[in-house]
Scaffold this motif. Structure first.
Motif, PDB file in Angstrom:
ATOM      1  N   VAL A  50       2.077   2.584   0.439  1.00  0.00           N
ATOM      2  CA  VAL A  50       2.767   1.865   0.117  1.00  0.00           C
ATOM      3  C   VAL A  50       2.125   0.601  -0.764  1.00  0.00           C
ATOM      4  N   LYS A  51       1.008   0.254  -0.222  1.00  0.00           N
ATOM      5  CA  LYS A  51       0.203  -1.118  -0.875  1.00  0.00           C
ATOM      6  C   LYS A  51       0.357  -0.690  -2.538  1.00  0.00           C
ATOM      7  N   ALA A  52       0.151   0.507  -2.742  1.00  0.00           N
ATOM      8  CA  ALA A  52      -0.169   0.604  -4.162  1.00  0.00           C
ATOM      9  C   ALA A  52       0.701   0.256  -5.169  1.00  0.00           C
ATOM     10  N   ILE A 188      -9.579   9.477   7.959  1.00  0.00           N
ATOM     11  CA  ILE A 188     -10.839   8.589   7.252  1.00  0.00           C
ATOM     12  C   ILE A 188     -10.446   8.468   5.734  1.00  0.00           C
ATOM     13  N   TYR A 189     -10.426   7.277   5.353  1.00  0.00           N
ATOM     14  CA  TYR A 189     -10.289   6.650   4.072  1.00  0.00           C
ATOM     15  C   TYR A 189     -11.319   6.588   3.465  1.00  0.00           C
ATOM     16  N   ALA A 190     -11.935   7.730   2.552  1.00  0.00           N
ATOM     17  CA  ALA A 190     -13.266   7.513   2.221  1.00  0.00           C
ATOM     18  C   ALA A 190     -13.701   6.519   1.231  1.00  0.00           C
ATOM     19  N   GLY A 191     -12.809   6.230   0.306  1.00  0.00           N
ATOM     20  CA  GLY A 191     -13.208   5.169  -0.850  1.00  0.00           C
ATOM     21  C   GLY A 191     -12.016   5.332  -1.845  1.00  0.00           C
ATOM     22  N   THR A 192     -12.333   4.820  -3.227  1.00  0.00           N
ATOM     23  CA  THR A 192     -11.315   4.844  -3.902  1.00  0.00           C
ATOM     24  C   THR A 192     -11.835   5.157  -5.362  1.00  0.00           C
ATOM     25  N   GLN A 193     -10.856   5.356  -6.297  1.00  0.00           N
ATOM     26  CA  GLN A 193     -11.112   5.380  -7.844  1.00  0.00           C
ATOM     27  C   GLN A 193     -12.460   6.099  -8.043  1.00  0.00           C
ATOM     28  N   LEU A 271      -3.204  14.237   2.463  1.00  0.00           N
ATOM     29  CA  LEU A 271      -3.919  13.564   1.474  1.00  0.00           C
ATOM     30  C   LEU A 271      -3.276  12.238   1.192  1.00  0.00           C
ATOM     31  N   GLU A 272      -3.920  10.921   1.504  1.00  0.00           N
ATOM     32  CA  GLU A 272      -3.340  10.082   1.483  1.00  0.00           C
ATOM     33  C   GLU A 272      -3.900   9.073   0.203  1.00  0.00           C
ATOM     34  N   LEU A 273      -2.826   8.748  -0.652  1.00  0.00           N
ATOM     35  CA  LEU A 273      -3.200   8.262  -2.007  1.00  0.00           C
ATOM     36  C   LEU A 273      -1.964   7.269  -2.598  1.00  0.00           C
ATOM     37  N   GLY A 274      -2.730   6.375  -3.698  1.00  0.00           N
ATOM     38  CA  GLY A 274      -1.691   5.398  -4.051  1.00  0.00           C
ATOM     39  C   GLY A 274      -1.827   5.472  -5.815  1.00  0.00           C
ATOM     40  N   ARG A 275      -2.920   5.001  -6.004  1.00  0.00           N
ATOM     41  CA  ARG A 275      -2.758   4.986  -7.539  1.00  0.00           C
ATOM     42  C   ARG A 275      -2.890   6.130  -8.281  1.00  0.00           C
ATOM     43  N   TYR A 276      -3.461   7.390  -7.573  1.00  0.00           N
ATOM     44  CA  TYR A 276      -3.187   8.459  -8.493  1.00  0.00           C
ATOM     45  C   TYR A 276      -1.782   8.860  -8.837  1.00  0.00           C
ATOM     46  N   ALA A 375       0.337   0.866 -10.301  1.00  0.00           N
ATOM     47  CA  ALA A 375      -0.554   0.679  -8.903  1.00  0.00           C
ATOM     48  C   ALA A 375      -1.105  -0.804  -8.847  1.00  0.00           C
ATOM     49  N   TYR A 376      -1.071  -1.481  -7.822  1.00  0.00           N
ATOM     50  CA  TYR A 376      -1.851  -2.543  -7.646  1.00  0.00           C
ATOM     51  C   TYR A 376      -1.394  -3.721  -9.039  1.00  0.00           C
ATOM     52  N   GLY A 377      -0.197  -3.810  -9.176  1.00  0.00           N
ATOM     53  CA  GLY A 377       0.290  -4.985 -10.183  1.00  0.00           C
ATOM     54  C   GLY A 377       0.835  -6.042  -9.575  1.00  0.00           C
TER      55      GLY A 377
HETATM   56  C1  LIG Z   1      -6.045   3.182   3.886  1.00  0.00           C
HETATM   57  C2  LIG Z   1      -5.746   3.498   2.912  1.00  0.00           C
HETATM   58  N1  LIG Z   1      -5.150   4.398   2.350  1.00  0.00           N
HETATM   59  C3  LIG Z   1      -4.921   4.542   1.010  1.00  0.00           C
HETATM   60  C4  LIG Z   1      -5.116   3.634  -0.151  1.00  0.00           C
HETATM   61  C5  LIG Z   1      -5.002   3.939  -1.445  1.00  0.00           C
HETATM   62  O1  LIG Z   1      -5.869   4.046  -2.287  1.00  0.00           O
HETATM   63  P1  LIG Z   1      -5.877   4.739  -3.709  1.00  0.00           P
HETATM   64  O2  LIG Z   1      -4.735   3.804  -4.440  1.00  0.00           O
HETATM   65  O3  LIG Z   1      -7.216   4.145  -4.388  1.00  0.00           O
HETATM   66  O4  LIG Z   1      -5.272   5.998  -3.633  1.00  0.00           O
HETATM   67  C6  LIG Z   1      -5.845   2.588   0.345  1.00  0.00           C
HETATM   68  C7  LIG Z   1      -6.332   1.515  -0.642  1.00  0.00           C
HETATM   69  O5  LIG Z   1      -6.900   0.583  -0.384  1.00  0.00           O
HETATM   70  C8  LIG Z   1      -6.178   2.239   1.922  1.00  0.00           C
HETATM   71  O6  LIG Z   1      -6.950   1.371   2.227  1.00  0.00           O
END
Ligand SMILES: Cc1ncc(COP(=O)(O)O)c(C=O)c1O
Length: 433
Positions: A50-52, A188-193, A271-276, A375-377
């Motif tokens: 949701v943060k995206a 596990i949240y491995a990283g981003t972008q 798969l947990e994802l925001g921006r994609y 995302a992230y606006g």
């Molecule tokens: C725990 C977690 N999940 C998912 C996301 C979403 O990441 P992204 O927008 O790069 O897919 C973030 C981004 O900070 C995160 O901290």
């Protein structure tokens, strides 16, 4: 939809709702979801972070389109619930969960509380037992290393996120002994972008290996295993879009092997994802208030800037500032491209949306569309800095413009129960008395 049709709708949105405004094309999100489903099928569920983009109308639209939501605050929990999401489909991540937030999440029936520390485990256990519940939890693991090439990765350094894998054995043993909690899996949240397909596939293989070892060492038959996706989007000129089919092809065997293991036969991979999912579906539309030439460089001064779109200004995790893609809306390219600086209305030199970007001659009154703004606006931006009006957010659904409910101001009303301070923190209570 053609780019001309998109431009017509962006222009209409600007006329009807004013500028700056954010416009999100749901059709683009649908296409993204379809691509993910096509490639990962039933093997991976999709959880939207949701943060995206926490826009309430968008969250409501997403219910039924994606399988789950990941929230990171009680505010996001409320937004998700107001948008009609069943709390059982939510996971709650975040390294600084307050006791009241954990309590609210458990009482609401959040599907998975993602534990980032033993403090959270102990608190959640106490709260769950007091409420005569058993709360399903996932333990967030911080890996010791990840394959090279993944980009901005979260491994092997001191981190506030999750339990270091070096400490996982003890932590898991303690969590398994807590009767108010049920260890349902790992996160596990491995990283981003990341835009490198092979690096992503290699990382996912590594995460699957970590999950495999943890589960067999501790006798866990996991219900859910969550991989924070890292799937990236092409923000800048020269970036190449991710090759999703090749990631899926490269993982097919590992996922099949996992499924054949009785321990994982019933495990839901997520798969947990925001921006994609949402980034490329959105544009920031801003109008050029004035243009000038300063020391030989043409500058367009717009009504929207870093106050609306901090990431595009380069101040949100970008190591070397690069221009987001953008285009002039609605007019045919009648002049050759020329270098332009695009700035916002703020009295600071860091309020810059582009430096030396090549665009056709831009005039006062023109509309610019900043790409990758879904995302992230708005919520990642310092909207109150210099007190300009808050932008509207608009959803385009089947060619129709819908004024979206604004998220700003909705999660921090003065009677917000999150502000009711936990008695365990008397210093904070005094401050708020
Ligand atoms: C725990 C977690 N999940 C998912 C996301 C979403 O990441 P992204 O927008 O790069 O897919 C973030 C981004 O900070 C995160 O901290």
């Amino acid at each position: 939809m053609t780019s001309q049709e998109e431009d017509d709708l962006l222009e209409k949105a600007a006329e009807r709702f004013g500028t700056p405004c954010f416009v999100y094309f749901t059709e683009r999100i649908e296409q993204r979801i379809a691509l993910l489903r096509e490639n990962f099928g039933e093997r991976l569920e999709l959880s939207y972070a949701v943060k995206a983009n926490p826009n309430p109308t968008l969250l409501a639209w997403l219910s039924g389109a994606v399988d789950r939501l990941d929230i990171s605050s009680a505010g996001e929990l409320r937004l998700a619930r107001e948008a009609g999401w069943n709390p059982a489909l939510l996971s709650f991540t975040g390294p600084g969960k307050r006791e009241v937030e954990i309590g609210e999440a458990i009482r609401a029936g959040v599907g998975h509380l993602v534990l980032e520390s033993l403090r959270e485990a102990r608190l959640a256990d106490r709260i769950a037992r007091r409420a005569a519940r058993v709360q399903p939890v996932l333990l967030r693991i911080s890996p010791e290393s990840l394959p090279k090439g993944f980009g901005d990765q979260m491994a092997g350094r001191p981190t506030p996120f999750g339990i270091d894998i070096e400490d996982a054995d003890e932590a898991i043993a303690e969590i398994q002994s807590l009767t108010g909690l049920h260890l349902a899996g790992f996160h596990i949240y491995a990283g981003t972008q990341c835009l490198k397909a092979e690096a992503i596939a290699e990382t996912y293989r590594h995460l699957l290996a970590i999950f495999g070892t943890l589960c067999s060492t501790h006798g866990v038959v996991p219900e859910v295993l969550v991989m924070g996706s890292g799937l990236g989007v092409p923000y800048h000129e020269g970036d190449t879009a991710l090759d999703l089919p090749s990631i899926a092809a490269s993982l097919r065997r590992e996922l099949a092997v996992l499924r054949e293991n009785p321990r994982f036969a019933r495990t839901q991979m997520v798969l947990e994802l925001g921006r994609y999912l949402v980034s490329e579906a959105g544009y920031l539309v801003t109008r050029v208030i004035s243009t000038k030439v300063s020391r030989g460089r043409r500058i367009a001064i717009c009504d929207g800037g870093m106050n609306n779109h901090l990431p595009a200004s380069g101040h949100f995790g970008m190591v070397v500032r690069r221009n987001y893609r953008m285009h002039r809306i609605g007019k045919a390219s009648d002049s050759p491209p020329e270098p332009l600086d695009v700035v916002g209305p703020l009295c600071t030199s860091i309020d810059r949306l582009a430096s030396g970007i090549e665009l056709p001659r831009i005039e006062e009154g023109d509309l610019l569309a900043v790409h990758n703004s879904g995302a992230y606006g708005l919520t990642a931006s310092p909207v109150h800095f210099i007190s300009h009006p808050l932008p509207e957010e608009v959803l385009v659904m089947a060619g129709t413009l819908l004024r979206a409910t604004r998220v700003l101001g909705r999660v921090s009303s003065p009677d917000d129960p999150v502000r009711v301070i936990d008695a365990a923190h008397p210093a904070a209570a005094n401050q708020n008395a």
